[in-house]
Design a protein around this motif. Structure first.
Motif, PDB file in Angstrom:
ATOM      1  N   THR A 294       3.008   6.329 -12.696  1.00  0.00           N
ATOM      2  CA  THR A 294       3.889   5.693 -11.714  1.00  0.00           C
ATOM      3  C   THR A 294       5.349   5.777 -12.147  1.00  0.00           C
ATOM      4  O   THR A 294       6.239   6.061 -11.338  1.00  0.00           O
ATOM      5  N   LYS A 295       5.588   5.553 -13.430  1.00  0.00           N
ATOM      6  CA  LYS A 295       6.962   5.560 -13.935  1.00  0.00           C
ATOM      7  C   LYS A 295       7.563   6.954 -13.950  1.00  0.00           C
ATOM      8  O   LYS A 295       8.751   7.132 -13.660  1.00  0.00           O
TER       9      LYS A 295
ATOM     10  N   ASN B  31       5.617   9.659  -9.908  1.00  0.00           N
ATOM     11  CA  ASN B  31       5.048   8.788  -8.880  1.00  0.00           C
ATOM     12  C   ASN B  31       4.828   9.544  -7.565  1.00  0.00           C
ATOM     13  O   ASN B  31       5.551   9.365  -6.586  1.00  0.00           O
TER      14      ASN B  31
ATOM     15  N   HIS C 260      -1.344  10.838  -9.160  1.00  0.00           N
ATOM     16  CA  HIS C 260      -2.286   9.728  -9.352  1.00  0.00           C
ATOM     17  C   HIS C 260      -3.720  10.192  -9.123  1.00  0.00           C
ATOM     18  O   HIS C 260      -4.637   9.796  -9.866  1.00  0.00           O
TER      19      HIS C 260
END
Length: 425
Positions: A140-141, A144, A149
């Motif tokens: 996510t950091k 993203n 994901h």
């Protein structure tokens, strides 16, 4: 010196083979009627289905497990095909429009800017490994994007039976480092059973014994030291005890565990252990479904994380002209009560992944609670030692750092043997 091993799963048999080869008198006690635990085969209509694992060693003939198999002189052949890990990226899952991207080139699916960013990230993490967050949080950091994901979840689901959000980032990057170090998957000829049977042969050849249908009801502890086990009311004495049933069950067997601060701290760690859960769906195919002997990761699927087709390397794992295909999916802890729904969703995924293909489902297996994928989820293992002198834990409840499934079992056994035998790394 005498060693008693509780459980004849992969970790127990590796330990028994190593110790018996080092001159120990070894006794292995297994409560089931078979050996191998979740790493053996059973025959259904000519298909060699497994009790747990996927007929695959994550690092093939060059990984920790293969090295340990060779070290104890077990007769096992492990074969690997080159370039056989792919990500199947669906542009439209419902319509079956997809492309298979080599695992090492998954960044090609990113935008130009994110490809540059990924390259810089990979260079930096080889020197400065990320810490103190989950792999999902790191994604996510730094990347993203939905596809990043999905890929992370697919890989972690296949390799660890965890979501990326449940995988410590340190463990994820140690796994990647091991992939660089040892390479990709391979298949033992004869499947899982060929490995555990060969290890059992080594134990017996070295003078050890393996007793099935024999349940250990207590680990005997005197003055803070393991001195043997209790079976049917009979005491079997030893110098060390190796448990292959994970830390919580091992603790349950220690009726006279010491009431020390150190042991209380150990109990606190045990209470944090969460086994990982999963589902395996076995397909009997009349045609190749993926066409190679490696892994097909499926980030676009709703449940299935990855699929292998081991009969491309060992055709004898299925009837002549047929293929054995196995799909694996992680099951989140809060979904364990709905395991049938999880299986149905996995089957629906396979119908979308392989539309109009000639196959049938021959078995769906679930792994949780007392028969989990891993007795301790990866990255949360608490090591191979216990506060009780002479008592050690091996297997998928005490894996080595960065070890994917059975490779982690081998790393944990190697660490334990280094402690017991005083061998270097």
């Amino acid at each position: 010196m005498k060693a008693i091993v509780i459980g004849s799963g992969l970790g127990g048999l590796l330990s028994a083979a190593k110790l018996s080869g080092a001159g120990y008198e070894v006794e292995v006690f297994e409560r089931l009627a078979m050996i191998g635990g979740r790493f053996t085969n059973f025959n259904i209509n000519g298909y060699q289905l497994t009790t747990g694992a996927l007929h695959m060693l994550p690092h093939g003939p060059t990984g920790p497990l293969a090295q340990l198999i060779k070290e104890v002189n077990a007769d096992v052949i492990i074969e690997r095909q080159d370039n056989t890990a792919f990500m199947r990226i669906h542009e439209d899952l419902e319509k079956g429009i997809y492309k298979d991207v080599p695992f090492g080139k998954f960044g090609s699916t990113f935008s130009a800017w994110n490809r540059i960013k990924l390259a810089l990230l990979l260079l930096s993490t080889r020197k400065w490994s990320p810490k103190n967050c989950s792999f999902g949080e790191w994604i996510t950091k730094n990347l993203n994007m939905p596809i990043a994901h999905q890929m992370a979840d697919s890989f972690c689901g296949w390799a660890l039976s965890l979501k990326a959000a449940d995988t410590p980032v340190e463990e994820a990057f140690e796994i990647f480092e091991n992939l660089y170090r040892h390479g990709g998957p391979g298949v033992p000829i004869g499947g899982c059973k060929a490995v555990t049977d060969a290890l059992a042969d080594v134990v017996r050849r070295n003078g050890g014994s393996i007793e099935t249908k024999t349940e250990v009801t207590e680990i005997l502890v005197e003055n803070g030291k393991a001195v043997g086990v209790l079976i049917d009311g009979q005491r079997h004495m030893s110098d060390i005890v190796i448990s292959n049933v994970g830390h919580p069950f091992t603790n349950d067997l220690c009726k006279d565990a010491p009431t020390t601060t150190q042991y209380e701290q150990y109990l606190d760690k045990i209470r944090t252990i969460k086994p990982s859960a999963g589902v395996k769906i076995c397909l009997a195919a009349n045609e190749p479904l993926i066409g190679h002997g490696g892994v097909l990761f499926t980030p676009s699927a709703k449940r299935v994380n990855g699929i292998n087709e081991v009969t491309n390397i060992d055709p004898n794992l299925a009837p002549r002209g047929k293929h054995l295909v196995m799909a694996h999916q992680t099951v989140q802890w809060d979904r364990i009560p709905y395991i049938e729904e999880e299986i149905d969703m996995g089957i629906a995924d396979l119908e979308r992944i392989f539309p109009n293909k000639d196959y049938e489902i021959i078995l769906a297996q679930s792994y949780y609670d007392g028969w989990p994928v891993n007795r301790s989820s990866s990255g949360t293992d608490i090591g191979n030692t216990t506060p009780i002198e002479g008592l050690y834990v091996v297997g998928d409840g005490a894996k080595g750092k960065g070890g994917i499934e059975v490779e982690g079992v081998a790393l944990g056994v190697k660490n334990t043997m280094n402690i017991i035998l005083g061998e270097g790394n």
